[in-house]
Write a protein that holds these residues in place. Structure first.
Motif, PDB file in Angstrom:
ATOM      1  N   GLU A 132       0.826  -1.197   0.000  1.00  0.00           N
ATOM      2  CA  GLU A 132       0.000   0.000   0.000  1.00  0.00           C
ATOM      3  C   GLU A 132       0.870   1.260   0.000  1.00  0.00           C
ATOM      4  O   GLU A 132       0.556   2.239  -0.685  1.00  0.00           O
ATOM      5  N   TYR A 161       0.863   4.110  -2.928  1.00  0.00           N
ATOM      6  CA  TYR A 161       0.716   5.528  -2.610  1.00  0.00           C
ATOM      7  C   TYR A 161       1.862   6.342  -3.218  1.00  0.00           C
ATOM      8  O   TYR A 161       1.639   7.366  -3.883  1.00  0.00           O
ATOM      9  N   HIS A 185       1.062   8.629  -6.491  1.00  0.00           N
ATOM     10  CA  HIS A 185       0.767  10.007  -6.069  1.00  0.00           C
ATOM     11  C   HIS A 185       1.984  10.863  -5.719  1.00  0.00           C
ATOM     12  O   HIS A 185       1.821  12.065  -5.497  1.00  0.00           O
TER      13      HIS A 185
END
Length: 288
Positions: free
Chosen positions: A5, A9, A13
């Motif tokens: 995760e 991320y 991003h």
């Protein structure tokens, strides 16, 4: 799962891997990745380079992608600028910034890249000019790379600005392709591609930059891609950055407020004129 995760991320991003290693619809607001192309590689998005450049297929496809590359090979390419086959990479692959990725964040990015759907897409290698091959050097990692103190917003923001590639666009380069340190994040770098022709903005806390921003406005701009009624061009990667946590965006703003204000007027609504500071042509260049 936590590492995967974190890698999602960062990659989606912050580090913007898919801006180059995918097809992007630059004419759409926010510049979304075209479905089914994530990690599959393609032509480098900037078209004002002196030679054509291709971003490789980094999906886990074993024939045309990175499916047979080891984690160490991926790590060296990302942080050290050394390709899986031993070639020194052109810094369009921004390893000078990714050099600062912590060991754990690097492992997370690699884990996420490994989780992508394989894309069978043969990307030709880009032979670099001989004179460039002679001067490019890898950047070896000689010891562990720890993360900064994330409890300190300014240190956290400095780290995110670095691996988020803000310097890559917002600092103009000299004739040798080196960042002009006196104009750090002061804008003016020409950006030419499917998004159009424009120069990056001054994001230092000068009156010619973003001195009028407060934290609320900064978050609004990064979330919506709008400064008031003005829509930002998709090359400003708000479409990706808007997925960042409030804590991270606030840390980036905290860091930007600590920068030395640099007076450098850049306005893309004005006709380009020569600027004696950055030695480029951009709107309001003749007012510097």
């Amino acid at each position: 799962m936590a590492r995967l995760e974190r890698g999602r991320y960062l990659t989606e991003h912050v580090t913007l891997c898919f801006d180059c290693h995918s097809r992007v619809d630059w004419k759409a607001p926010g510049g979304p990745v075209v479905a089914g192309t994530k990690g599959g590689g393609g032509p480098f998005p900037e078209t004002n380079l002196p030679f054509p450049l291709n971003a490789p297929n980094i999906s886990p496809d074993r024939e045309t992608g990175a499916g047979t590359w080891t984690d160490a090979q991926l790590a060296r390419a990302i942080r050290e600028g050394l390709g899986y086959d031993g070639r020194v990479l052109f810094p369009g692959m921004p390893y000078p910034m990714f050099h600062h990725l912590s060991d754990e964040d690097l492992a997370a990015v690699i884990a996420y890249i490994r989780s992508l759907s394989p894309i069978h897409n043969e990307i030709p290698k880009t032979p670099l000019p001989a004179e460039l091959q002679q001067v490019l050097k890898p950047m070896p990692i000689t010891g562990p790379v720890a993360p900064p103190d994330f409890s300190d917003p300014v240190k956290r923001g400095a780290y995110l600005v670095t691996i988020g590639l803000c310097n890559d666009c917002h600092t103009p380069m000299d004739e040798k392709g080196q960042p002009m340190t006196a104009l750090f994040l002061a804008g003016g770098r020409p950006l030419v591609g499917d998004w159009g022709v424009l120069a990056s903005a001054n994001i230092t806390p000068d009156a010619s930059g973003i001195a009028y921003y407060d934290e609320k406005l900064f978050l609004q701009v990064m979330r919506t891609g709008k400064v008031g009624a003005r829509q930002l061009n998709s090359i400003m990667r708000w479409g990706s950055y808007r997925g960042m946590m409030d804590q991270d965006l606030k840390a980036i703003f905290a860091y930007l407020r600590t920068l030395k204000p640099v007076q450098h007027k850049v306005d893309n609504t004005e006709p380009p004129t020569y600027c004696k500071l950055c030695r480029q042509k951009h709107g309001y260049g003749d007012r510097n």
